[in-house]
Design a protein around this motif. Sequence first.
Motif, PDB file in Angstrom:
ATOM      1  N   VAL A   1       0.909  -1.209  -0.115  1.00 31.30           N
ATOM      2  CA  VAL A   1       0.037  -0.111  -0.040  1.00 31.30           C
ATOM      3  C   VAL A   1       0.882   1.462   0.046  1.00 31.30           C
ATOM      4  N   ALA A   2       1.946   1.088   0.790  1.00 27.93           N
ATOM      5  CA  ALA A   2       2.870   2.255   0.961  1.00 27.93           C
ATOM      6  C   ALA A   2       3.494   2.349  -0.457  1.00 27.93           C
ATOM      7  N   ALA A   3       3.975   1.690  -1.283  1.00 28.12           N
ATOM      8  CA  ALA A   3       4.714   1.695  -2.398  1.00 28.12           C
ATOM      9  C   ALA A   3       3.765   1.978  -3.732  1.00 28.12           C
ATOM     10  N   GLY A   4       2.274   2.006  -3.350  1.00 25.45           N
ATOM     11  CA  GLY A   4       1.275   2.227  -4.534  1.00 25.45           C
ATOM     12  C   GLY A   4       1.171   0.968  -5.239  1.00 25.45           C
ATOM     13  N   ARG A   5       1.357  -0.371  -4.731  1.00 26.89           N
ATOM     14  CA  ARG A   5       1.018  -1.553  -5.587  1.00 26.89           C
ATOM     15  C   ARG A   5      -0.239  -2.031  -5.066  1.00 26.89           C
ATOM     16  N   LEU A   6      -1.020  -1.450  -4.248  1.00 34.58           N
ATOM     17  CA  LEU A   6      -2.245  -1.800  -3.662  1.00 34.58           C
ATOM     18  C   LEU A   6      -2.826  -0.485  -3.297  1.00 34.58           C
TER      19      LEU A   6
ATOM     20  N   SER B   1       2.148   6.697   8.790  1.00 31.70           N
ATOM     21  CA  SER B   1       3.300   7.257   8.430  1.00 31.70           C
ATOM     22  C   SER B   1       2.930   8.127   7.292  1.00 31.70           C
ATOM     23  N   ASP B   2       3.952   8.908   6.677  1.00 29.50           N
ATOM     24  CA  ASP B   2       3.520   9.968   5.756  1.00 29.50           C
ATOM     25  C   ASP B   2       3.111   9.165   4.478  1.00 29.50           C
ATOM     26  N   GLN B   3       3.294   7.932   4.314  1.00 29.35           N
ATOM     27  CA  GLN B   3       2.954   7.029   3.071  1.00 29.35           C
ATOM     28  C   GLN B   3       1.809   5.958   3.384  1.00 29.35           C
ATOM     29  N   LEU B   4       1.522   6.187   4.624  1.00 28.71           N
ATOM     30  CA  LEU B   4       0.179   4.825   5.182  1.00 28.71           C
ATOM     31  C   LEU B   4      -0.492   5.478   6.218  1.00 28.71           C
TER      32      LEU B   4
ATOM     33  N   LEU C   1      -4.505   2.253   4.176  1.00 24.57           N
ATOM     34  CA  LEU C   1      -4.684   3.309   2.931  1.00 24.57           C
ATOM     35  C   LEU C   1      -3.571   4.348   2.754  1.00 24.57           C
ATOM     36  N   PRO C   2      -3.145   4.862   1.621  1.00 23.01           N
ATOM     37  CA  PRO C   2      -2.191   5.833   1.388  1.00 23.01           C
ATOM     38  C   PRO C   2      -2.848   7.054   1.764  1.00 23.01           C
TER      39      PRO C   2
END
Length: 295
Positions: free
Chosen positions: A136-141, A153-156, A272-273
Amino acid sequence: MELRHLQHFVAVAEDRHFTRAAERLMVSQSGLSASIRALERDLRAPLFVRSTRRVMLTEAGRALLVEAERILAQVRAAHEAVAAVQGVVRGTLRLGAEQCVAGVHVAGLLAAFRRRHPKVEIRLRQEGGLALAEDVAAGRLDLAFAYRTRADSDQLRSVPLAAEPMTLLCHPEHPLAAARPVLALGDLAEEAFVDFHPGWGPRRATDATFASAGVPRTVTLEVNDVHSLLDLVEEDLGVAAVPRHFRHKRDSLHAIPLADTGEAVYETVALLPPPQATSPAARALMTLLERGTAR
């Protein structure tokens, strides 16, 4: 750097093979190779180590893959956001889920989502919570339903779904079954446990609870699915500390509440992002969930 170069790079990184990636992208292998070489010239770094049998990412390639996946996810989100403004939710919903997550009936929720948004392609992957959070953090989901494994975090970010106490499952003739109606963690120090692999959320939560209590725990049998875990306990090959709702999956097992473990040992969340990076499809799915659809 062109967007198609990043798309080509990610495809080769996923397939670890130029020919398979070219077939999937429906481009010529020579064209794909030229695209990767152009990207390497632009970045002034080799991205792959090539051999006759396989392709491996270099250190620079691994660093680029994280950012390339995030960029492509943002591009997809931009296209889908424009469509959503026009009143149509479309594109692809990429969902991840751990097994038997409390607070959401995944199959029912997806069925309700498909009825309302038939233009959205649904892709579902089952995995451990640690891998799902990374994806999710990497944008793959687009989002994932999992047991909590890390802080926001800032990505999740995480949206709470449910919280459950810890329950011990054992064979009905196991000595613990007749010991007492409630057990303390210290009562289990000599037991052999059946549990999930460490990447799964319930395992990480159980490990953390026992470690915090200073109680040693030996996991002798590791599995990747709930039914295998229950089968092993049913054959009296070990005991299992699990979320409370697992006890309803196998009536033949004896369930014992565990004391002094906190009120929310197993917390399930939607991962979620950040809001600005959340796709319209993911927002639509969360809307259905928040309205109580298919719980």
